[in-house]
Design an enzyme around this catalytic site. Structure first.
Site, PDB file in Angstrom:
ATOM      1  N   ARG A 199      17.318  -4.133 -62.253  1.00 44.19           N
ATOM      2  CA  ARG A 199      16.536  -3.589 -61.148  1.00 44.19           C
ATOM      3  C   ARG A 199      15.754  -2.388 -61.625  1.00 44.19           C
ATOM      4  O   ARG A 199      16.323  -1.473 -62.212  1.00 44.19           O
ATOM      5  CB  ARG A 199      17.510  -3.097 -60.072  1.00 44.19           C
ATOM      6  CG  ARG A 199      17.393  -3.790 -58.797  1.00 44.19           C
ATOM      7  CD  ARG A 199      18.351  -3.342 -57.736  1.00 44.19           C
ATOM      8  NE  ARG A 199      18.830  -1.979 -57.729  1.00 44.19           N
ATOM      9  CZ  ARG A 199      19.210  -1.348 -56.636  1.00 44.19           C
ATOM     10  NH1 ARG A 199      19.123  -1.939 -55.458  1.00 44.19           N
ATOM     11  NH2 ARG A 199      19.692  -0.133 -56.687  1.00 44.19           N
ATOM     12  N   ASP A 239      27.472  -0.058 -64.840  1.00 38.29           N
ATOM     13  CA  ASP A 239      27.920   1.131 -65.578  1.00 38.29           C
ATOM     14  C   ASP A 239      29.433   1.294 -65.501  1.00 38.29           C
ATOM     15  O   ASP A 239      30.083   1.690 -66.481  1.00 38.29           O
ATOM     16  CB  ASP A 239      27.241   2.395 -65.026  1.00 38.29           C
ATOM     17  CG  ASP A 239      25.796   2.525 -65.507  1.00 38.29           C
ATOM     18  OD1 ASP A 239      25.420   1.814 -66.456  1.00 38.29           O
ATOM     19  OD2 ASP A 239      25.048   3.327 -64.912  1.00 38.29           O
ATOM     20  N   ASP A 298      27.283   2.323 -59.465  1.00 38.84           N
ATOM     21  CA  ASP A 298      26.607   1.311 -60.294  1.00 38.84           C
ATOM     22  C   ASP A 298      27.663   0.407 -60.945  1.00 38.84           C
ATOM     23  O   ASP A 298      28.406   0.842 -61.830  1.00 38.84           O
ATOM     24  CB  ASP A 298      25.765   2.019 -61.364  1.00 38.84           C
ATOM     25  CG  ASP A 298      24.891   1.025 -62.112  1.00 38.84           C
ATOM     26  OD1 ASP A 298      23.674   1.229 -62.151  1.00 38.84           O
ATOM     27  OD2 ASP A 298      25.436   0.037 -62.666  1.00 38.84           O
ATOM     28  N   THR A 311      11.095   1.026 -58.262  1.00 42.48           N
ATOM     29  CA  THR A 311      10.650   0.063 -57.237  1.00 42.48           C
ATOM     30  C   THR A 311      11.817  -0.751 -56.669  1.00 42.48           C
ATOM     31  O   THR A 311      11.683  -1.366 -55.615  1.00 42.48           O
ATOM     32  CB  THR A 311       9.639  -0.929 -57.844  1.00 42.48           C
ATOM     33  OG1 THR A 311      10.335  -1.711 -58.834  1.00 42.48           O
ATOM     34  CG2 THR A 311       8.464  -0.228 -58.487  1.00 42.48           C
TER      35      THR A 311
HETATM   36  C1  PRP Z   1      22.833  -4.462 -60.008  1.00 37.30           C
HETATM   37  C2  PRP Z   1      23.769  -5.538 -59.473  1.00 37.30           C
HETATM   38  C3  PRP Z   1      22.806  -6.576 -58.963  1.00 37.30           C
HETATM   39  C4  PRP Z   1      21.664  -5.739 -58.445  1.00 37.30           C
HETATM   40  C5  PRP Z   1      21.766  -5.649 -56.954  1.00 37.30           C
HETATM   41  O1  PRP Z   1      22.378  -4.807 -61.251  1.00 37.30           O
HETATM   42  O2  PRP Z   1      24.678  -6.007 -60.427  1.00 37.30           O
HETATM   43  O3  PRP Z   1      22.350  -7.481 -59.972  1.00 37.30           O
HETATM   44  O4  PRP Z   1      21.804  -4.431 -59.024  1.00 37.30           O
HETATM   45  O5  PRP Z   1      20.675  -4.992 -56.409  1.00 37.30           O
HETATM   46  P1  PRP Z   1      19.594  -5.718 -55.502  1.00 37.30           P
HETATM   47  O6  PRP Z   1      20.353  -6.551 -54.522  1.00 37.30           O
HETATM   48  O7  PRP Z   1      18.866  -4.571 -54.844  1.00 37.30           O
HETATM   49  O8  PRP Z   1      18.698  -6.522 -56.383  1.00 37.30           O
HETATM   50  P2  PRP Z   1      21.470  -3.806 -62.126  1.00 37.30           P
HETATM   51  O9  PRP Z   1      20.016  -4.082 -61.877  1.00 37.30           O
HETATM   52  O10 PRP Z   1      21.931  -2.400 -61.902  1.00 37.30           O
HETATM   53  O11 PRP Z   1      21.743  -4.286 -63.592  1.00 37.30           O
HETATM   54  P3  PRP Z   1      23.099  -4.222 -64.469  1.00 37.30           P
HETATM   55  O12 PRP Z   1      24.055  -5.224 -63.881  1.00 37.30           O
HETATM   56  O13 PRP Z   1      22.618  -4.623 -65.803  1.00 37.30           O
HETATM   57  O14 PRP Z   1      23.638  -2.828 -64.430  1.00 37.30           O
HETATM   58  N1  URA Z   2      23.514  -2.065 -57.929  1.00 37.67           N
HETATM   59  C1  URA Z   2      24.721  -1.485 -58.078  1.00 37.67           C
HETATM   60  O1  URA Z   2      25.359  -1.598 -59.133  1.00 37.67           O
HETATM   61  N2  URA Z   2      25.202  -0.768 -57.053  1.00 37.67           N
HETATM   62  C2  URA Z   2      24.551  -0.628 -55.892  1.00 37.67           C
HETATM   63  O2  URA Z   2      25.066   0.046 -54.969  1.00 37.67           O
HETATM   64  C3  URA Z   2      23.291  -1.248 -55.751  1.00 37.67           C
HETATM   65  C4  URA Z   2      22.793  -1.978 -56.791  1.00 37.67           C
END
Ligand code: PRP
Ligand code: URA
Length: 209
Positions: A104, A203, A200, A108
């Site tokens: 994400r 993380d 997150d 944005t």
């Molecule tokens: C997080 C999570 C989802 C997304 C959810 O991933 O694991 O994939 O955000 O958010 P949304 O519903 O608003 O799209 P992230 O983009 O942080 O990537 P990561 O898993 O690599 O940390």
């Molecule tokens: N992605 C995450 O990991 N946590 C949130 O709360 C939203 C998006």
């Protein structure tokens, strides 16, 4: 008819509360995510078809139910979905595993794809799509768009925590898929993070910042 289900099991609730705790470290976080995925998988796979096969016990031969030959693929959304994959694979060890990489944008909040590798004949399989967080819904919607474009018709999305905004957006964009939610939270904050949420997920699973 698609199924939309919010989990209602005390074990799942308890483990999600532990996940939320900021003092839960990486090691325990990973174990909890996998355990919750397994418990949710038990529910999500409730409709797997069975067929009667001949089994010979030490006492006699009889016809007994076994999972029939429907092919499964577990396709976690990277990175955080990886934390759930093994919990589901523990239930269906012969399932194939694919990966869709999405991140994400921090400003944005739009999802961007950076990786995709799917098992052969994906269009013939029941696809389980795990991602712990359903926030705006953008990532899940894009992942399902992608899987559908490959010809898949049987899709089950699983998340541990959903914001109502993301849950509604996913149902609207893809009314034909099954959706399993560990718990539905209050909403999104100004950074599109779920609250109370758990922060997150990626993380916390991988110990990054
Ligand atoms: C997080 C999570 C989802 C997304 C959810 O991933 O694991 O994939 O955000 O958010 P949304 O519903 O608003 O799209 P992230 O983009 O942080 O990537 P990561 O898993 O690599 O940390
Ligand atoms: N992605 C995450 O990991 N946590 C949130 O709360 C939203 C998006």
């Amino acid at each position: 008819m698609s199924e939309h289900k919010i989990m209602d099991h005390p074990l799942i609730k308890h483990k999600i509360s532990l996940l939320r705790d900021e003092n839960t470290g990486t090691r325990d976080f990973r174990v909890l995510v996998e355990e919750i995925a397994m418990l949710m998988g038990y529910e999500a796979l409730r409709d797997l078809p069975t067929e009667l096969v001949k089994v010979k016990s030490p006492v006699c031969e009889s016809m007994q139910p076994m999972i029939s030959g429907r092919k499964l693929a577990v396709v976690p959304i990277l990175r955080a979905g990886l934390g759930m994959a093994n919990g589901i694979l523990a239930l269906v060890p012969s399932a194939k595993e694919g990966h869709i990489g999405l991140y994400r944008d921090e400003v944005t909040h739009e999802p961007h794809e950076y990786f995709c590798k799917l098992p052969e004949n994906i269009e013939e399989r029941l696809v389980i799509l795990p991602d712990p967080m359903l926030a705006t819904g953008g990532s899940a919607i894009q992942a399902v768009d992608f899987i559908k474009a490959k010809g898949c018709k049987n899709i089950k999305f699983m998340c541990i925590i959903a914001a109502p905004e993301g849950f509604e957006a996913l149902k609207k964009a893809h009314p034909d898929i099954d959706i399993y939610v560990g718990t539905l939270d209050e909403g999104l904050n100004e950074n599109a993070y779920i609250y109370p949420g758990l922060g997150d997920a990626g993380d916390r699973i991988f110990g990054t910042k």
